[in-house]
Design a protein around this motif. Structure first.
Motif, PDB file in Angstrom:
ATOM      1  N   THR A 104     -97.221 -69.911 -48.214  1.00  0.00           N
ATOM      2  CA  THR A 104     -96.924 -69.808 -49.648  1.00  0.00           C
ATOM      3  C   THR A 104     -95.573 -70.443 -49.952  1.00  0.00           C
ATOM      4  OG1 THR A 104     -98.107 -67.709 -49.613  1.00  0.00           O
ATOM      5  CG2 THR A 104     -96.853 -68.216 -51.612  1.00  0.00           C
ATOM      6  N   ASP A 105     -94.587 -70.213 -49.069  1.00  0.00           N
ATOM      7  CA  ASP A 105     -93.284 -70.879 -49.229  1.00  0.00           C
ATOM      8  C   ASP A 105     -93.466 -72.395 -49.236  1.00  0.00           C
ATOM      9  OD1 ASP A 105     -91.990 -68.398 -49.095  1.00  0.00           O
ATOM     10  OD2 ASP A 105     -91.797 -68.505 -46.906  1.00  0.00           O
ATOM     11  N   LEU A 106     -94.320 -72.875 -48.329  1.00  0.00           N
ATOM     12  CA  LEU A 106     -94.568 -74.316 -48.246  1.00  0.00           C
ATOM     13  C   LEU A 106     -95.172 -74.859 -49.535  1.00  0.00           C
ATOM     14  CD1 LEU A 106     -96.025 -75.415 -44.802  1.00  0.00           C
ATOM     15  CD2 LEU A 106     -93.738 -75.794 -45.749  1.00  0.00           C
ATOM     16  N   GLY A 107     -96.036 -74.037 -50.162  1.00  0.00           N
ATOM     17  CA  GLY A 107     -96.624 -74.441 -51.442  1.00  0.00           C
ATOM     18  C   GLY A 107     -95.541 -74.690 -52.484  1.00  0.00           C
ATOM     19  N   PHE A 108     -94.557 -73.790 -52.526  1.00  0.00           N
ATOM     20  CA  PHE A 108     -93.416 -73.988 -53.447  1.00  0.00           C
ATOM     21  C   PHE A 108     -92.636 -75.243 -53.043  1.00  0.00           C
ATOM     22  CE2 PHE A 108     -93.523 -69.152 -53.750  1.00  0.00           C
ATOM     23  CZ  PHE A 108     -94.120 -69.146 -54.992  1.00  0.00           C
ATOM     24  N   TYR A 109     -92.366 -75.357 -51.757  1.00  0.00           N
ATOM     25  CA  TYR A 109     -91.576 -76.455 -51.199  1.00  0.00           C
ATOM     26  C   TYR A 109     -92.215 -77.804 -51.523  1.00  0.00           C
ATOM     27  CZ  TYR A 109     -89.347 -79.079 -47.281  1.00  0.00           C
ATOM     28  OH  TYR A 109     -88.658 -79.970 -46.497  1.00  0.00           O
ATOM     29  N   ARG A 110     -93.543 -77.803 -51.501  1.00  0.00           N
ATOM     30  CA  ARG A 110     -94.273 -79.063 -51.774  1.00  0.00           C
ATOM     31  C   ARG A 110     -94.435 -79.316 -53.266  1.00  0.00           C
ATOM     32  NH1 ARG A 110     -98.775 -77.719 -47.095  1.00  0.00           N
ATOM     33  NH2 ARG A 110     -97.649 -78.676 -45.365  1.00  0.00           N
ATOM     34  N   GLY A 111     -93.997 -78.350 -54.080  1.00  0.00           N
ATOM     35  CA  GLY A 111     -94.148 -78.521 -55.528  1.00  0.00           C
ATOM     36  C   GLY A 111     -95.541 -78.213 -56.035  1.00  0.00           C
ATOM     37  N   HIS A 112     -96.362 -77.546 -55.215  1.00  0.00           N
ATOM     38  CA  HIS A 112     -97.725 -77.218 -55.644  1.00  0.00           C
ATOM     39  C   HIS A 112     -97.776 -76.002 -56.550  1.00  0.00           C
ATOM     40  CE1 HIS A 112     -99.409 -79.291 -51.777  1.00  0.00           C
ATOM     41  NE2 HIS A 112     -98.839 -80.130 -52.606  1.00  0.00           N
ATOM     42  N   ALA A 113     -96.714 -75.221 -56.559  1.00  0.00           N
ATOM     43  CA  ALA A 113     -96.696 -74.009 -57.388  1.00  0.00           C
ATOM     44  C   ALA A 113     -95.362 -73.982 -58.126  1.00  0.00           C
ATOM     45  CB  ALA A 113     -96.848 -72.777 -56.504  1.00  0.00           C
ATOM     46  N   PRO A 114     -95.372 -73.495 -59.353  1.00  0.00           N
ATOM     47  CA  PRO A 114     -94.129 -73.498 -60.131  1.00  0.00           C
ATOM     48  C   PRO A 114     -93.083 -72.556 -59.535  1.00  0.00           C
ATOM     49  CG  PRO A 114     -95.853 -72.273 -61.287  1.00  0.00           C
ATOM     50  CD  PRO A 114     -96.491 -72.880 -60.073  1.00  0.00           C
ATOM     51  N   THR A 115     -91.838 -72.954 -59.634  1.00  0.00           N
ATOM     52  CA  THR A 115     -90.746 -72.107 -59.154  1.00  0.00           C
ATOM     53  C   THR A 115     -89.656 -72.046 -60.224  1.00  0.00           C
ATOM     54  OG1 THR A 115     -89.807 -74.072 -58.106  1.00  0.00           O
ATOM     55  CG2 THR A 115     -91.008 -72.563 -56.683  1.00  0.00           C
ATOM     56  N   ALA A 116     -88.838 -71.008 -60.125  1.00  0.00           N
ATOM     57  CA  ALA A 116     -87.657 -70.926 -60.993  1.00  0.00           C
ATOM     58  C   ALA A 116     -86.564 -71.802 -60.374  1.00  0.00           C
ATOM     59  CB  ALA A 116     -87.194 -69.480 -61.086  1.00  0.00           C
ATOM     60  N   PRO A 117     -85.612 -72.302 -61.201  1.00  0.00           N
ATOM     61  CA  PRO A 117     -84.516 -73.099 -60.630  1.00  0.00           C
ATOM     62  C   PRO A 117     -83.710 -72.256 -59.640  1.00  0.00           C
ATOM     63  CG  PRO A 117     -84.513 -73.162 -63.057  1.00  0.00           C
ATOM     64  CD  PRO A 117     -85.487 -72.115 -62.647  1.00  0.00           C
ATOM     65  N   GLY A 118     -83.519 -72.787 -58.451  1.00  0.00           N
ATOM     66  CA  GLY A 118     -82.770 -72.038 -57.445  1.00  0.00           C
ATOM     67  C   GLY A 118     -83.465 -70.774 -56.971  1.00  0.00           C
ATOM     68  N   GLN A 119     -84.794 -70.781 -56.998  1.00  0.00           N
ATOM     69  CA  GLN A 119     -85.553 -69.587 -56.611  1.00  0.00           C
ATOM     70  C   GLN A 119     -85.227 -69.151 -55.184  1.00  0.00           C
ATOM     71  OE1 GLN A 119     -89.676 -69.122 -57.892  1.00  0.00           O
ATOM     72  NE2 GLN A 119     -90.274 -68.730 -55.780  1.00  0.00           N
TER      73      GLN A 119
END
Lengths: 344, 344
Positions: free
Chosen positions: A40-55
């Protein structure tokens, strides 16, 4: 304190952040002894899932209680604890029912705004009594990786197997040779499955699957993967499929190998809408699963880890510290390593 | 012989067709004693589902064996038989497993090309030994409507309840107040449900539901229906939902009233693609059901009908003969009548 934050796709950094501190009387502060990097972290890292700035990053960690709020009675400073990937109050109707992932006060490390991530030095844990599971004093330090796996991937693989109704003698197919899929192999074996067929095109992962109890392998993709399994089962297909990927491709394989009347226990975060009802109508397939209620599974699986009956630690193929975390993401992203353990 | 055929939307006629006759040694010819008009028939009649030109109509019927092929051993001429809405060979892996609806030789009355429909004077029944269930000699003629209901709607309502895991003490919501939904009420009561909440905006259908065991009613649609059920359950929702409609609207209600971790047992022919995996991920909902394996349920439910413990006959609100069949379709289409019984 130092904690991992994501500043954009591919940009994880260890930053100085405010120290974790008690806010509510039901809180505990936990020093992180070991954290993991998750798909799931990788999904954020790859930009596949939205994140907050500086999440803040990381939701899998094991630690030691350093401070507790006035209302906390279940843990004390000094206790080593397993932290499920989410906080749950332990008292709402869903928690009482055994579905803490639907807790009325659910909070997920790093993802819920204002909640610390696990890939840092410490974490404020809301609802400490509802959330934390103490590890018996004197438990060997060598157990740490296996215990860390319980915070998410082992319980998630278990959830796939439980949802799919795997039991003694079952014939099971597992989609996904990442940490969750491999833990699903362990879970299926633990539940007594007789035949565990794993789809894998990576020799190193297939080797771990074999160590975990897989009995058969299909090293192919798409229609060739379906054909491979059907060949192994004399055309029958299998009654239980554990879907631990979540892509359109993996779902197509799952639907191709499951017998009519069978069950797909799915835990892979879906990147596809999934099968339509009309496509299921004549097949009487059951779709079940979702995000694992880790806190509910922990007592039983922890017992098995402590007794030595269950050891998911081989899913960790790399150990690093906070300074090495960007490298850990890179290696997992390129599939050079399966899963990283981080010692802050 | 005379049989009902559909010549286009809204155009059902009774035509002269070749007499039903043995073709294979495993066939029987069954004289139709009573047939029913089903919601699926209405779907064809309304042009919602594709049909062949002059398609034979009707898949629910009870009859008397008039002739058997050389290899038939389970029934004899003169036997009164229940005919599930599909023929199944009784010997393939799916039949043996108890899922005759996935029979490797499945044939559905009227729908499979070359197979007679039930709304006619007689039917050639392939795989007579695998398909037909004899009714004990001496069974009262008054039982005919209840026995006819077993050919589809009662077993389909039962399938929804079984799939949804309804058991003693359960709290159940039922979408659909047609014949299948009403039979689902009976099925839920039979399985020991304590609270059976029915959505209905038709007083006459709600009255049958009450007679069948419904304990609570929500007379609203869309969000008001969801709110109504949540009000009845102190905001909890229910763990078991029986979806017996299949529209986007009914699915929205089902998803709105089911508790996280709950199960939707669905049998309504879907006119919607249904929920996506991402929408289910955090809720751990189970979707299960499909077309009912009637032949597998018949022995048990027939026993209950014969003992008087189960009586679905009130779903029939009209009796006619073949000459009246166009009127029966019209009245069901306009919802003037719930379900028609046809005596050829």
């Amino acid at each position: 304190m130092r904690a991992t934050r994501l500043h954009g796709p591919g940009d994880v950094r260890v930053d100085s952040v405010p120290d974790a501190a008690l806010a509510d009387p039901t809180d505990a502060v936990v020093r992180v002894d070991a954290a993991a990097v998750c798909g799931t972290d990788l999904g954020f890292y790859r930009g596949h899932a939205p994140t907050a700035p500086g999440q803040r990053m990381g939701h899998e960690f094991v630690g030691t209680v350093v401070e507790t709020g006035a209302d906390v009675t279940g843990v004390r400073p000094g206790d080593r604890v397993i932290v499920p990937f989410n906080a749950s109050d332990g008292t709402c109707d869903y928690c009482v029912q055994g579905l803490p992932i639907s807790c009325r006060n659910l909070q997920v490390w790093g993802m819920t705004p204002g909640i610390d991530g696990g890939q840092g030095e410490a974490v404020r844990v809301p609802f400490a009594d509802g959330t934390l599971v103490p590890i018996p004093a004197g438990t060997s330090e060598q157990m740490l990786p296996a215990l860390l796996a319980l915070t998410d991937v082992m319980c998630t693989g278990h959830h796939a197997a439980i949802s799919a109704g795997v039991r003694t003698g079952a014939e099971v197919a597992i989609l996904g040779d990442g940490a969750v899929g491999l833990c699903a192999v362990l879970a299926a074996r633990r539940l007594g499955a007789e035949r565990i067929i794993v789809f894998s095109t990576h020799e190193d992962r297939a080797a771990v699957a074999k160590q975990f109890g897989a009995t058969d392998f299909v090293s192919a993709r798409d229609q060739a993967a379906v054909d491979g399994l059907l060949h192994l089962t004399q055309g029958r297909g299998v009654h239980h499929v554990l879907e631990c990927v979540g892509t359109e491709q993996s779902w197509a394989t799952a639907l191709g190998v499951v017998r009519d009347g069978g069950t797909i226990g799915w835990v892979g975060t879906p990147a596809t809408t999934g099968p339509t009802l009309p496509s299921l109508l004549m097949r009487n397939l059951t779709l079940t699963g979702g995000v694992a209620p880790v806190r509910a599974y922990l007592p039983q699986l922890l017992g098995d880890v402590l007794s030595g009956a269950l050891d998911p630690s081989p899913v960790f193929t790399m150990v690093t510290d906070l300074d090495g975390i960007a490298g850990a993401y890179r290696e997992m992203d390129s599939r050079t390593t399966l899963k990283a353990l981080v010692k802050p």
